[in-house]
Design an enzyme around this catalytic site. Structure first.
Site, PDB file in Angstrom:
ATOM      1  N   HIS A 256       0.834  -1.203   0.000  1.00  0.00           N
ATOM      2  CA  HIS A 256       0.000   0.000   0.000  1.00  0.00           C
ATOM      3  C   HIS A 256       0.871   1.257   0.000  1.00  0.00           C
ATOM      4  CE1 HIS A 256      -3.650   2.352   1.220  1.00  0.00           C
ATOM      5  NE2 HIS A 256      -2.715   3.141   1.732  1.00  0.00           N
ATOM      6  N   GLU A 257       1.821   1.327   0.914  1.00  0.00           N
ATOM      7  CA  GLU A 257       2.660   2.522   1.003  1.00  0.00           C
ATOM      8  C   GLU A 257       3.586   2.656  -0.200  1.00  0.00           C
ATOM      9  OE1 GLU A 257       1.814   4.708   2.995  1.00  0.00           O
ATOM     10  OE2 GLU A 257       0.563   3.495   4.329  1.00  0.00           O
ATOM     11  N   HIS A 260       1.874   4.713  -2.755  1.00  0.00           N
ATOM     12  CA  HIS A 260       2.065   6.148  -2.512  1.00  0.00           C
ATOM     13  C   HIS A 260       3.471   6.585  -2.913  1.00  0.00           C
ATOM     14  CE1 HIS A 260      -1.685   6.990  -0.476  1.00  0.00           C
ATOM     15  NE2 HIS A 260      -1.470   6.085   0.456  1.00  0.00           N
ATOM     16  N   GLU A 286      -4.533   7.711  -3.130  1.00  0.00           N
ATOM     17  CA  GLU A 286      -5.086   6.457  -2.623  1.00  0.00           C
ATOM     18  C   GLU A 286      -5.446   5.494  -3.754  1.00  0.00           C
ATOM     19  OE1 GLU A 286      -5.219   5.179   0.369  1.00  0.00           O
ATOM     20  OE2 GLU A 286      -4.260   6.954   1.208  1.00  0.00           O
TER      21      GLU A 286
END
EC number: 3.4.17.19
Length: 492
Positions: A256-257, A260, A286
């Site tokens: 997930h990170e 980003h 997101e």
């Protein structure tokens, strides 16, 4: 052109100072000594005062008046749009209020962390009351007679209102509730029941970061209580967390990170230290983290490759084969924690937070009643009681650090990710064959070229619309969820 050149030289220094402020925040969450919290609060307030003074400097107004936007290229026009918006917004914000929010939210984070460790909301409530009071003041100042919560949302998702988000969420909620009920009525896949060495988890996390295109020469992976990404350009840092009996927490927080982080690393380097040199909004941000984590990272094809890596790293951990592993990864189950929620239930967590924080800012809910309101809403939405504050109102760092208006962008990002995934699969028909080999480059290159490289050149919704060739809606996400989980759980 001299006025524009002068403006951009001034802006370059402002952007650089803002990155220093971001680095202070990264340090506070990862390495700062616990006893330094009050000192760091003063440092953050001092730096925010400098930044606010630069962002409201009268010279910016003079330069903006002197520049003919039509004489600029697309990047120049986008920079002018963003600088003008920031200048007009910051002029509405009292300097002492901006500094006090920065100071308090730095200190508040430490108070929250201790209260969370002790499951003691009452110990944190007085600090949170002050945070909410300051954010109400900020919202009122920025709204200039309009909706203060809309004004706070604008920090994270420009051109978006609470009413628009509520309409989208209301359209999604019935389908999510029905899908959740159908899944929870079906037999459950096997859960993990094994101890996973946390150092080995971090080794796998770093391998996964590279697998998804994160440039370790311009980034790093550390541990934090609440995973996050920080920075832009050539210094983009991510964090993850580990739990001995739940390696998926580490694995999917990392992926997930990385979504980003990769977004920030992939913005065109020509835009470094300019307003367009970072992600355009948190909703679009997101969309990248969620598509990396879910549509790619939790896909059947990628799980087949990941299963092999898990066996190499941890040996026999009780899951017999790749298909069983895929089902375990996507297991829908009761739980309290938003960041650990499955795809079916995740947006229900966000919708709850959206409604609560909107009520807080509008004055319809007070901090003294927040824990009770959280617990009541959770019971109504999920069907069981919150057992302790760290699994409830204290689980997220967002409110302690003043990020009011941020939560709804998670679900907006899921909606955007659904649209991008549909377009991605149309353009790369052999995507599963690539993912089954642990090769994400086709997908991540497509996302880089369609979304990430542009930074802030376009408005948020325009970035997605151009990438998918049409207007975004919640329909592709809802269709994806229904197809995936009806297949997984054997119902139509």
């Amino acid at each position: 052109m001299s006025a524009y050149d002068d403006l951009m030289r001034f802006q370059r220094s402002t952007e650089a100072l803002a990155k220093v402020a971001g680095r202070l925040n990264w340090d506070q969450e990862t390495m700062m000594p616990r006893g330094a919290a009050d000192q760091r609060g003063e440092e953050s307030a001092a730096l925010e005062s400098v930044l606010h003074a630069r962002r409201t400097d009268a010279k910016i107004g003079d330069w903006l008046s002197a520049i003919d936007d039509s004489s600029l290229d697309a990047a120049g026009q986008a920079n002018m749009r963003l600088i003008r918006h920031s200048y007009e917004r910051n002029k509405k914000m009292p300097a002492d209020l901006a500094a006090e929010i920065a100071r308090l939210c730095s200190v508040s984070q430490g108070v929250w962390a201790e209260a969370r460790a002790n499951d003691d909301f009452a110990a944190f409530a007085p600090t949170l009351e002050t945070v909410i009071d300051l954010k109400r003041q900020e919202g009122a100042a920025l709204a200039d007679g309009g909706d203060p919560y809309d004004a706070l949302i604008d920090d994270y998702e420009p051109d978006c209102t609470a009413a628009e988000l509520a309409q989208m969420f209301d359209a999604m909620r019935p389908g999510l509730v029905d899908l959740r009920a159908a899944v929870l009525d079906a037999p459950k896949p096997k859960a993990l029941n094994h101890e996973f060495d946390e150092n080995k988890q971090m080794g796998l996390a770093r391998k996964l970061a590279k697998t998804f295109g994160y440039d370790m020469a311009r980034g790093r992976v550390d541990k934090a209580v609440h995973p996050f990404s920080s920075g832009s350009g050539n210094d983009v840092r991510i964090t993850t967390r580990t739990a001995g009996r739940d390696p998926f927490n580490c694995i999917y927080s990392t992926i997930h990170e990385v979504g980003h982080g990769a977004y920030e690393q992939n913005v065109d380097q020509a835009h470094l230290f300019t307003p367009v040199g970072g992600g355009v909004s948190m909703g679009v941000h997101e969309s990248q983290s969620r598509i990396y984590e879910n549509q790619l990272g939790r896909s059947r094809a990628f799980c087949g490759w990941l299963y092999k890596q898990m066996v190499k790293k941890f040996g026999d951990f009780g899951i017999p084969d790749a298909e069983a592993f895929y089902k375990t990864v996507n297991r829908v189950h009761n739980g309290y924690i938003r960041t650990e929620a499955d795809e079916v239930q995740y947006n229900l967590h966000i919708m709850m937070r959206f409604d609560l924080e909107r009520a807080l800012i509008q004055g319809d809910l007070e901090v003294a009643d927040l824990e009770g309101a959280w617990n009541d809403r959770f019971k109504a939405d999920f069907g069981y009681d919150v057992d302790k504050a760290s699994n409830g109102v204290l689980q997220d760092v967002h409110w302690p650090v003043g990020l009011l208006g941020y939560f709804p962008t998670y679900s907006l990002g899921n909606v955007y990710a659904g649209c991008l995934h549909e377009a991605l699969r149309a353009d790369i028909p052999d995507l599963d064959a690539q993912l089954s080999k642990g090769d994400t480059s086709g997908a991540t290159t497509w996302l880089r070229d369609k979304v990430q490289v542009h930074g802030g050149l376009m408005r948020p919704r325009e970035v997605i619309a151009q990438a998918i060739g049409g207007e975004p809606s919640e329909a592709p996400l809802m269709a994806y969820l229904k197809a995936k989980f009806s297949d997984l759980y054997g119902f139509s």
